[in-house]
Design an enzyme around this catalytic site. Structure first.
Site, PDB file in Angstrom:
ATOM      1  N   SER A  92       0.834  -1.221   0.000  1.00 21.70           N
ATOM      2  CA  SER A  92       0.000   0.000   0.000  1.00 21.70           C
ATOM      3  C   SER A  92       0.863   1.263   0.000  1.00 21.70           C
ATOM      4  O   SER A  92       0.548   2.236  -0.697  1.00 21.70           O
ATOM      5  CB  SER A  92      -0.977   0.015   1.174  1.00 21.70           C
ATOM      6  OG  SER A  92      -0.341  -0.284   2.390  1.00 21.70           O
ATOM      7  N   HIS A 102      -2.034  -8.962   1.821  1.00 23.01           N
ATOM      8  CA  HIS A 102      -1.796  -7.696   2.537  1.00 23.01           C
ATOM      9  C   HIS A 102      -2.985  -7.460   3.487  1.00 23.01           C
ATOM     10  O   HIS A 102      -3.327  -8.336   4.282  1.00 23.01           O
ATOM     11  CB  HIS A 102      -1.592  -6.600   1.486  1.00 23.01           C
ATOM     12  CG  HIS A 102      -0.980  -5.318   1.972  1.00 23.01           C
ATOM     13  ND1 HIS A 102      -0.432  -5.150   3.220  1.00 23.01           N
ATOM     14  CD2 HIS A 102      -0.842  -4.094   1.359  1.00 23.01           C
ATOM     15  CE1 HIS A 102       0.030  -3.915   3.359  1.00 23.01           C
ATOM     16  NE2 HIS A 102      -0.211  -3.254   2.247  1.00 23.01           N
ATOM     17  N   HIS A 116       5.472 -12.875   7.403  1.00 23.87           N
ATOM     18  CA  HIS A 116       5.704 -11.483   6.996  1.00 23.87           C
ATOM     19  C   HIS A 116       6.907 -11.423   6.059  1.00 23.87           C
ATOM     20  O   HIS A 116       7.848 -12.201   6.188  1.00 23.87           O
ATOM     21  CB  HIS A 116       5.949 -10.578   8.208  1.00 23.87           C
ATOM     22  CG  HIS A 116       5.700  -9.138   7.897  1.00 23.87           C
ATOM     23  ND1 HIS A 116       6.668  -8.306   7.392  1.00 23.87           N
ATOM     24  CD2 HIS A 116       4.562  -8.391   7.987  1.00 23.87           C
ATOM     25  CE1 HIS A 116       6.138  -7.114   7.193  1.00 23.87           C
ATOM     26  NE2 HIS A 116       4.869  -7.127   7.540  1.00 23.87           N
ATOM     27  N   ARG A 120       2.617  -5.001  16.701  1.00 23.56           N
ATOM     28  CA  ARG A 120       1.230  -4.539  16.543  1.00 23.56           C
ATOM     29  C   ARG A 120       0.270  -5.631  17.013  1.00 23.56           C
ATOM     30  O   ARG A 120      -0.802  -5.360  17.532  1.00 23.56           O
ATOM     31  CB  ARG A 120       0.961  -4.161  15.076  1.00 23.56           C
ATOM     32  CG  ARG A 120       1.909  -3.086  14.549  1.00 23.56           C
ATOM     33  CD  ARG A 120       1.758  -2.848  13.062  1.00 23.56           C
ATOM     34  NE  ARG A 120       2.044  -4.039  12.279  1.00 23.56           N
ATOM     35  CZ  ARG A 120       1.912  -4.138  10.966  1.00 23.56           C
ATOM     36  NH1 ARG A 120       1.487  -3.080  10.274  1.00 23.56           N
ATOM     37  NH2 ARG A 120       2.200  -5.255  10.326  1.00 23.56           N
ATOM     38  N   ASP A 176      -2.606  -8.570  11.411  1.00 20.18           N
ATOM     39  CA  ASP A 176      -3.947  -8.992  11.003  1.00 20.18           C
ATOM     40  C   ASP A 176      -4.465 -10.205  11.779  1.00 20.18           C
ATOM     41  O   ASP A 176      -5.653 -10.514  11.725  1.00 20.18           O
ATOM     42  CB  ASP A 176      -3.947  -9.302   9.494  1.00 20.18           C
ATOM     43  CG  ASP A 176      -3.593  -8.078   8.673  1.00 20.18           C
ATOM     44  OD1 ASP A 176      -4.088  -6.993   8.993  1.00 20.18           O
ATOM     45  OD2 ASP A 176      -2.804  -8.204   7.721  1.00 20.18           O
TER      46      ASP A 176
HETATM   47  N1  HAX Z   1       0.966 -20.008   5.792  1.00 21.46           N
HETATM   48  C1  HAX Z   1       1.404 -20.920   4.893  1.00 21.46           C
HETATM   49  N2  HAX Z   1       2.438 -20.711   4.060  1.00 21.46           N
HETATM   50  C2  HAX Z   1       3.095 -19.548   4.193  1.00 21.46           C
HETATM   51  C3  HAX Z   1       2.738 -18.581   5.134  1.00 21.46           C
HETATM   52  C4  HAX Z   1       1.611 -18.835   5.952  1.00 21.46           C
HETATM   53  N3  HAX Z   1       1.138 -17.936   6.832  1.00 21.46           N
HETATM   54  N4  HAX Z   1       3.575 -17.540   5.039  1.00 21.46           N
HETATM   55  C5  HAX Z   1       4.447 -17.834   4.048  1.00 21.46           C
HETATM   56  N5  HAX Z   1       4.142 -19.040   3.522  1.00 21.46           N
HETATM   57  C6  HAX Z   1       4.784 -19.684   2.375  1.00 21.46           C
HETATM   58  C7  HAX Z   1       4.715 -18.759   1.173  1.00 21.46           C
HETATM   59  O1  HAX Z   1       3.454 -18.831   0.539  1.00 21.46           O
HETATM   60  C8  HAX Z   1       5.874 -19.245   0.329  1.00 21.46           C
HETATM   61  O2  HAX Z   1       5.468 -20.429  -0.309  1.00 21.46           O
HETATM   62  P1  HAX Z   1       6.057 -20.794  -1.796  1.00 21.46           P
HETATM   63  O3  HAX Z   1       7.530 -20.823  -1.644  1.00 21.46           O
HETATM   64  O4  HAX Z   1       5.416 -22.101  -2.078  1.00 21.46           O
HETATM   65  O5  HAX Z   1       5.604 -19.692  -2.691  1.00 21.46           O
HETATM   66  C9  HAX Z   1       6.908 -19.626   1.393  1.00 21.46           C
HETATM   67  O6  HAX Z   1       6.166 -19.840   2.617  1.00 21.46           O
HETATM   68  C10 HAX Z   1       7.969 -18.582   1.635  1.00 21.46           C
HETATM   69  O7  HAX Z   1       7.327 -17.371   1.939  1.00 21.46           O
HETATM   70  P2  HAX Z   1       8.074 -16.249   2.802  1.00 21.46           P
HETATM   71  O8  HAX Z   1       9.312 -15.846   2.072  1.00 21.46           O
HETATM   72  O9  HAX Z   1       8.210 -16.681   4.215  1.00 21.46           O
HETATM   73  O10 HAX Z   1       6.994 -15.080   2.812  1.00 21.46           O
HETATM   74  P3  HAX Z   1       6.716 -13.973   1.697  1.00 21.46           P
HETATM   75  O11 HAX Z   1       7.608 -12.813   2.010  1.00 21.46           O
HETATM   76  O12 HAX Z   1       6.761 -14.512   0.310  1.00 21.46           O
HETATM   77  O13 HAX Z   1       5.214 -13.598   2.030  1.00 21.46           O
HETATM   78  C11 HAX Z   1       3.338 -13.057   3.365  1.00 21.46           C
HETATM   79  C12 HAX Z   1       4.849 -12.877   3.170  1.00 21.46           C
HETATM   80  C13 HAX Z   1       2.873 -12.121   4.471  1.00 21.46           C
HETATM   81  C14 HAX Z   1       2.614 -12.665   2.079  1.00 21.46           C
HETATM   82  C15 HAX Z   1       3.066 -14.518   3.735  1.00 21.46           C
HETATM   83  O14 HAX Z   1       3.673 -14.806   4.971  1.00 21.46           O
HETATM   84  C16 HAX Z   1       1.590 -14.860   3.807  1.00 21.46           C
HETATM   85  O15 HAX Z   1       1.011 -15.210   2.775  1.00 21.46           O
HETATM   86  N6  HAX Z   1       0.943 -14.776   5.022  1.00 21.46           N
HETATM   87  C17 HAX Z   1      -0.459 -15.011   5.160  1.00 21.46           C
HETATM   88  C18 HAX Z   1      -1.269 -13.815   4.678  1.00 21.46           C
HETATM   89  C19 HAX Z   1      -1.109 -12.644   5.627  1.00 21.46           C
HETATM   90  O16 HAX Z   1      -1.240 -12.763   6.839  1.00 21.46           O
HETATM   91  N7  HAX Z   1      -0.877 -11.452   5.066  1.00 21.46           N
HETATM   92  C20 HAX Z   1      -0.739 -10.205   5.860  1.00 21.46           C
HETATM   93  C21 HAX Z   1       0.706  -9.794   6.076  1.00 21.46           C
HETATM   94  C22 HAX Z   1       0.862  -8.544   6.884  1.00 21.46           C
HETATM   95  C23 HAX Z   1       0.323  -7.377   6.141  1.00 21.46           C
HETATM   96  O17 HAX Z   1       0.822  -6.924   5.143  1.00 21.46           O
HETATM   97  N8  HAX Z   1      -0.792  -6.893   6.596  1.00 21.46           N
HETATM   98  O18 HAX Z   1      -1.458  -5.985   5.908  1.00 21.46           O
END
Ligand code: HAX
Length: 435
Positions: free
Chosen positions: A241, A271, A318, A327, A373
């Protein structure tokens, strides 16, 4: 000119000079390594942005102009000793790099109150969206419609030069922050209370007024909104964002367009949409297990099933943080004080024990800990604000404080249009030395 605007103008001059000097004298200095992994995996960790308002440390969490969340809770002006900080004060801090006194916060709040008018044409546009439109879609539509009043556009079209862009942007940002709670509350009452709108109460602060216009008048909810709107405000410049708002703003799109674009990024499941997904996911869990008080073993099994289905556990992980999000902790402390015995919140607390070992055991997940979140929706549910599709709008209202303070600095510093380079797959292979 208001004293806050004058102060900003005075502070901006030396910072702009420093940035120009840095560019002139050290422009060629290399400060980071660009790998093929960083370019293909979402530019993680690439130092490519200049953001003054906050900095995210992977181990410690967010600091706003150097202050952690517990420090803000102690140092920012509050309405009473046991209250949460006023987010107006956080905006002042992010904008001016200076802790405000209560009189400063009052001056800012009074300025916003004078500007807080929602034009009728915005209401009409919001009334015209389908009853089942997503609140985040309405939010973006409302914001874009407000751009009709943009002072920046008027000044630009009248021939304002680059060194003056910050002036009209300041007016846009202040008008916008004053009006944003009105847009959010209008959408909430349209969708969930048959368009029975509640006028603002000029005696309330920015956060309490939003709760009030949504239909919630309770001192504890006011406190929660002050906490909520403070902790979601900023997370340095690289999150979707903030980066989108900056990127779109770098083309000199007006602040309304820039922020609306950022909000459409916030609306993504990875996000800010995660704050609603957490709730839907826990509700599915309760339904499937058949009890509102599942055991930790049952919660564990449900998490395993989610992972096995190729889904993420919402609210965990994250891109930068490598520990529990402060948070999350601030909200957990709030819940321990005000929401004891809430069974839904108990599930959120149990998940905090159950999920990290599961995610940690998978190996590839860099951060098994909860993010902001994971908690926020359950606290809103506790106070009977049960309309989860609206939660990301609340996140967005708060995020405006940080990204718009940053946009104003972008204008004051005269930052250029953003235009990184990209490679084709052949280009990457060539860089890797693959024939
Ligand atoms: N559950 C299951 N798998 C997860 C995971 C979770 N909570 N978090 C990461 N992974 C997976 C990823 O999907 C990725 O899988 P692939 O290699 O198969 O693609 C792998 O673990 C490595 O990911 P990472 O490097 O640890 O994390 P990223 O930086 O790529 O992604 C995210 C960060 C926040 C998007 C991710 O942790 C996620 O999808 N979390 C769940 C959704 C979420 O809570 N989003 C909000 C984040 C905070 C925010 O911005 N709030 O607004």
């Amino acid at each position: 000119m208001s004293s806050i605007k004058k102060k900003f103008a005075e502070k901006a001059v030396p910072v702009a000079t420093e940035v120009k000097t840095l560019l002139k004298d050290y422009g060629e200095k290399e400060i980071g390594k660009v790998t093929i992994e960083s370019m293909i995996s979402g530019m993680k960790g690439l130092p490519i942005l200049l953001t003054l308002t906050s900095k995210l440390d992977p181990q410690e969490g967010i600091r706003f102009r150097g202050y952690s969340i517990p420090e803000l809770q102690e140092k920012l002006p509050k309405l009473s000793a046991d209250d949460e900080p006023l987010p107006e004060g956080l905006f002042y801090l992010m904008l001016l790099d200076e802790l405000p006194a209560m009189a400063d916060v009052k001056e800012l709040a009074d300025d916003w109150k004078k500007r807080a008018v929602l034009p009728d044409y915005v209401k009409k546009v919001l009334d015209a969206t389908p009853p089942d439109s997503a609140p985040m879609a309405d939010f973006a539509i409302g914001i874009i419609t407000l751009s009709n009043e943009s002072e920046f556009v008027k000044a630009y079209n009248a021939g304002a030069g680059k060194k003056d862009y910050w002036d009209s942007t300041y007016e846009d940002v202040m008008n916008f922050l004053a009006r944003l709670p009105l847009v959010a509350a209008y959408i909430y009452r349209k969708h969930y209370h048959k368009g029975n709108h509640i006028p603002a109460d000029p005696n309330l602060d920015w956060s309490a007024n939003l709760a009030h216009m949504m239909g919630y008048d309770n001192p504890e909810i006011y406190k929660l909104f002050r906490l909520y709107l403070t902790i979601h405000a900023d997370h340095e410049g690289g999150n979707v964002s903030a980066h989108t708002t900056h990127l779109v703003g770098s083309a000199l799109s007006n602040p309304f367009y820039s922020y609306a674009a950022g909000m459409l990024g916030l609306a993504g499941p990875l996000h800010g949409y995660a704050n609603q997904e957490v709730i839907a996911w826990i509700q599915d869990m309760i339904k499937e297990i058949g009890t509102a008080t599942p055991s930790k073993e049952q919660i564990h099994d449900f998490c395993e099933k989610t992972i096995a289905a190729g889904r993420v556990i919402p609210g965990y992980g994250h891109a930068v943080l490598r520990k529990t999000d402060p948070r999350f902790s601030a909200q957990q402390e709030f819940a321990a004080k005000y929401a004891k015995g809430d069974t839904f919140i108990q599930i959120v607390n149990d998940l905090y024990e159950v999920v990290p070992p599961i995610l940690g055991s998978i190996g590839k997940i860099k951060n098994p800990w909860p993010n902001v979140d994971a908690y926020s929706g359950s606290l809103l549910m506790h106070y009977n604000i049960k309309e989860a599709p609206f939660y990301t709008v609340l996140f967005g209202v708060s995020r405006a404080l940080g990204v718009l303070a940053s946009l104003l600095w972008d204008r004051a510093l005269g930052l250029n249009i953003e235009r990184p380079s990209s490679f084709t797959l052949e280009g990457y292979k060539k860089k890797a030395g693959i024939e």
